[in-house]
Design a protein around this motif. Structure first.
Motif, short mmCIF file in Angstrom:
data_model
loop_
_atom_site.label_atom_id
_atom_site.label_comp_id
_atom_site.label_asym_id
_atom_site.label_seq_id
_atom_site.Cartn_x
_atom_site.Cartn_y
_atom_site.Cartn_z
N MET B 1 -6.69 -11.63 -9.04
CA MET B 1 -5.42 -11.89 -9.70
C MET B 1 -4.26 -11.68 -8.72
SD MET B 1 -6.21 -12.68 -12.80
CE MET B 1 -7.28 -11.44 -13.49
N ILE B 2 -3.26 -12.49 -8.87
CA ILE B 2 -2.06 -12.37 -8.05
C ILE B 2 -1.06 -11.48 -8.79
CG2 ILE B 2 -0.08 -13.64 -7.10
CD1 ILE B 2 -2.62 -14.21 -5.58
N VAL B 3 -0.44 -10.57 -8.08
CA VAL B 3 0.62 -9.75 -8.66
C VAL B 3 1.90 -9.98 -7.84
CG1 VAL B 3 -1.08 -8.03 -9.42
CG2 VAL B 3 0.16 -7.68 -7.27
N PHE B 4 2.99 -9.44 -8.31
CA PHE B 4 4.26 -9.63 -7.60
C PHE B 4 4.89 -8.26 -7.36
CE2 PHE B 4 8.81 -10.39 -7.32
CZ PHE B 4 8.90 -11.54 -6.55
N ILE B 5 5.23 -7.98 -6.11
CA ILE B 5 5.88 -6.70 -5.81
C ILE B 5 7.18 -6.93 -5.06
CG2 ILE B 5 5.64 -4.46 -4.66
CD1 ILE B 5 2.80 -4.43 -5.31
N ASN B 6 8.26 -6.52 -5.68
CA ASN B 6 9.62 -6.62 -5.12
C ASN B 6 10.07 -8.05 -4.81
OD1 ASN B 6 10.17 -3.94 -5.42
ND2 ASN B 6 9.55 -3.38 -3.35
N ASP B 7 9.49 -8.68 -3.79
CA ASP B 7 9.98 -10.02 -3.44
C ASP B 7 8.85 -10.98 -3.07
OD1 ASP B 7 9.24 -8.82 -1.12
OD2 ASP B 7 11.23 -8.80 -0.22
N ARG B 8 7.59 -10.57 -3.35
CA ARG B 8 6.53 -11.52 -2.99
C ARG B 8 5.26 -11.37 -3.83
NH1 ARG B 8 3.12 -9.47 1.58
NH2 ARG B 8 3.34 -7.23 1.49
N PHE B 9 4.54 -12.48 -3.89
CA PHE B 9 3.24 -12.49 -4.55
C PHE B 9 2.21 -11.93 -3.58
CE2 PHE B 9 5.57 -15.74 -6.90
CZ PHE B 9 5.23 -15.41 -8.20
N ILE B 10 1.24 -11.20 -4.14
CA ILE B 10 0.24 -10.57 -3.29
C ILE B 10 -1.04 -10.41 -4.12
CG2 ILE B 10 1.09 -8.26 -3.93
CD1 ILE B 10 0.40 -7.24 -1.20
N ASP B 11 -2.19 -10.40 -3.48
CA ASP B 11 -3.43 -10.17 -4.21
C ASP B 11 -3.43 -8.74 -4.74
OD1 ASP B 11 -6.42 -11.53 -4.37
OD2 ASP B 11 -6.43 -9.33 -4.46
N GLU B 12 -3.86 -8.57 -5.99
CA GLU B 12 -3.77 -7.23 -6.59
C GLU B 12 -4.59 -6.18 -5.83
OE1 GLU B 12 -6.94 -7.95 -10.27
OE2 GLU B 12 -5.19 -6.70 -10.56
N LYS B 13 -5.65 -6.61 -5.15
CA LYS B 13 -6.46 -5.66 -4.39
C LYS B 13 -5.66 -5.00 -3.27
CE LYS B 13 -10.72 -8.26 -5.16
NZ LYS B 13 -9.99 -9.53 -5.49
N GLU B 14 -4.64 -5.72 -2.79
CA GLU B 14 -3.83 -5.18 -1.69
C GLU B 14 -2.52 -4.58 -2.19
OE1 GLU B 14 -3.43 -8.67 0.72
OE2 GLU B 14 -5.62 -8.90 0.58
N ALA B 15 -2.33 -4.59 -3.50
CA ALA B 15 -1.01 -4.20 -4.04
C ALA B 15 -0.89 -2.68 -4.13
CB ALA B 15 -0.82 -4.81 -5.42
N SER B 16 0.04 -2.13 -3.38
CA SER B 16 0.23 -0.68 -3.40
C SER B 16 1.71 -0.35 -3.30
CB SER B 16 -0.54 -0.03 -2.26
OG SER B 16 0.01 -0.45 -1.03
N ILE B 17 1.99 0.93 -3.47
CA ILE B 17 3.37 1.40 -3.43
C ILE B 17 3.38 2.72 -2.67
CG2 ILE B 17 3.22 2.65 -5.65
CD1 ILE B 17 6.01 1.34 -6.21
N GLY B 18 4.45 2.94 -1.90
CA GLY B 18 4.53 4.17 -1.11
C GLY B 18 4.55 5.41 -1.99
N ILE B 19 3.99 6.50 -1.48
CA ILE B 19 3.84 7.69 -2.32
C ILE B 19 5.16 8.39 -2.62
CG2 ILE B 19 1.46 8.15 -1.66
CD1 ILE B 19 2.62 10.38 0.21
N SER B 20 6.24 8.02 -1.94
CA SER B 20 7.51 8.66 -2.26
C SER B 20 8.23 7.97 -3.43
CB SER B 20 8.43 8.71 -1.03
OG SER B 20 8.92 7.42 -0.74
N ASP B 21 7.59 6.95 -3.99
CA ASP B 21 8.19 6.30 -5.16
C ASP B 21 8.29 7.30 -6.32
OD1 ASP B 21 8.91 3.47 -6.37
OD2 ASP B 21 7.78 4.58 -7.89
N LEU B 22 9.40 7.22 -7.05
CA LEU B 22 9.64 8.20 -8.13
C LEU B 22 8.69 8.07 -9.32
CD1 LEU B 22 13.33 9.17 -8.87
CD2 LEU B 22 11.59 10.39 -7.58
N SER B 23 7.96 6.96 -9.42
CA SER B 23 6.93 6.90 -10.46
C SER B 23 5.83 7.90 -10.12
CB SER B 23 6.37 5.48 -10.60
OG SER B 23 5.78 5.04 -9.39
N VAL B 24 5.43 7.93 -8.87
CA VAL B 24 4.38 8.84 -8.42
C VAL B 24 4.89 10.29 -8.40
CG1 VAL B 24 2.80 9.39 -6.52
CG2 VAL B 24 3.41 6.99 -7.00
N GLN B 25 6.11 10.46 -7.90
CA GLN B 25 6.66 11.81 -7.73
C GLN B 25 7.12 12.44 -9.04
OE1 GLN B 25 6.99 13.59 -4.74
NE2 GLN B 25 5.76 12.00 -3.77
N ARG B 26 7.72 11.62 -9.92
CA ARG B 26 8.35 12.17 -11.12
C ARG B 26 8.12 11.35 -12.38
NH1 ARG B 26 9.87 17.45 -9.83
NH2 ARG B 26 10.57 17.45 -7.69
#
Lengths: 284, 284
Positions: B1-26
């Motif tokens: 499946m294709i997902v979209f992060i910020n400004d681009r489409f990407i395969d969901e297997k490669e879709a990640s977010i940096g650990i300093s994101d406030l969803s992860v932190q708080r």
């Protein structure tokens, strides 16, 4: 800085987590936070106790044993070489198939330089406001800080330093600190239920018990209003006098005598812990 | 499946977010969720209204305009080719310098196949339990589901399908659905305050208003007990009869007449929306 994710050390610039993690999807995870004092993690076993307790309460299976965590923590201290730092250990709900059911938890550990609240800050004390709110499953150190961050705008508007939660007339805690009052009779009291059991809180209760009646019990808003001293405790702030609550001055508007005594005694306790702990490190 | 992060489409297997994101932190972020019916996103503008409203209430600056979002959504429908799907749009607190203060929000959009609650499920209805709890900033569709996931074990123990929140004697909502009652007088009522304003809820209120007295107002636990019909509404469940509350049978223990009428009318509304919307898609 080097961070640790699941089973390996990695540069923080490359540290990421898949978007199906339940922290991203549902804000679901626990964490803990402690600091190092001259490279020594203060009261480490107390913090690890709480970390494992939070995990148990949310049915999250930790990825590492206590001894494994200690090994990783000391290796990180060795790698990052930050004298005064804050360690954060996060255990999330893991990668979820359906975006709701927890999977195998992901573990994230970071170390950052941290500033400890200064003596000047102690003398200045803080100004707080009140807000009716009970944290979800308050005995768990969860990552849920929605309310705390939501209230930041109000703190700025009201020129307050922090917000104290209460519910049904009972004083609870700050978003990231515990609260203590000193009664007119000289008892040192902190709320016992529906709060996170802070490690600095625990140490201060112990210290206070040497010279004063030290109690964990219900603190009403009335008790708070009648207190001769009020202070908060936190890992990075140690003790901080609360000098104003919703525009009402506490006591004589200066840090109280008992608060000051406990502050000094707590710093001594840190020093003693450090002296005791650094020996095995030197031998290693 | 294709997902979209910020400004681009990407395969969901490669879709990640940096650990300093406030969803992860708080656990700090908002989201929204809607589904497609034969490739058409149902009631899209209503969902986007709510998405932008949640962002505003938490002072999060969306990364895209409504028109940009629509373009991305239709491109994703085209790329993933899932006839019946759930779209999830998440806007987080972004990368935080200090792990507390929000940064520039990160945007994540995913599309997954979704199963819509069947007619069999409608006939079977559900069994619910009650729990005293008020969601944080309830008018915001935030990612905070700590309590909901925490309560899952209790649902399993009590063989219940869902949990209905209430506070101070007032009925509120389910973790992921709204609640309606039909009174003995035949009025269709749903709580007006301290709940998320669901899109299915909104449509059902509208439909109900054609033939019945339809009201948003306080629903007490007493009202709930005296109701002749109770049902929930949600994007993936449409309407689902509540047939048992804490071991007490609702009405005659079968889906009620008015619930059934509204269920049929809601499916007709979906069909009408689909017919109206598919035309511009065909032209494109």
């Amino acid at each position: 800085m080097i961070v640790f994710i699941n089973d390996r050390f990695i540069d923080e610039k490359e540290a990421s987590i898949g978007i199906s993690d339940l922290s991203v999807q549902r804000g679901f995870g626990i964490f803990d936070f402690f600091r190092t004092y001259r490279y020594v993690p203060l009261f480490l076993d107390d913090y690890l106790d709480r970390f494992f307790n939070s995990a148990t309460l949310l049915s999250l299976q930790p990825r590492h044993t206590r001894e494994e965590l200690k090994t990783i923590i000391y290796e990180m201290i060795d790698r990052n070489q930050i004298e005064t730092s804050g360690f954060k250990l996060i255990l999330t709900g893991g990668y979820s198939q359906d975006g709701f059911e927890p999977g195998t938890p992901n573990f994230i550990m970071t170390q950052q330089p941290v500033e400890i609240s200064s003596e000047e800050k102690f003398e200045k004390g803080i100004r707080i406001i009140l807000h009716e709110y009970l944290r979800d499953v308050p005995e768990v150190k969860s990552i849920n800080y929605l309310m705390a961050i939501y209230l930041q705008n109000r703190l700025v508007e009201q020129k307050a330093d922090d917000v104290l939660y209460h519910q049904n007339g009972e004083v609870l805690e700050f978003p990231r600190s515990n609260v203590f009052i000193v009664t007119k009779e000289g008892a040192v009291v902190t709320p016992g239920k529906n709060v996170l059991h802070g490690i600095t809180r625990k140490k201060v209760l112990h210290i206070a018990g040497r010279n004063y009646k030290a109690e964990e019990r219900t603190v009403t808003l009335e008790d708070l209003k009648n207190a001769s001293e009020v202070f908060l405790t936190s890992s990075t702030k140690r003790l901080l006098p609360v000098l104003e609550i919703d525009d009402v001055i506490v006591g004589n508007g200066k840090p109280g005598k008992i608060t000051r005594e406990l502050y000094t005694a707590f710093k001594q306790l840190e020093e003693e812990y450090y002296k005791h702990e650094k020996l095995p490190l030197k031998d290693a």
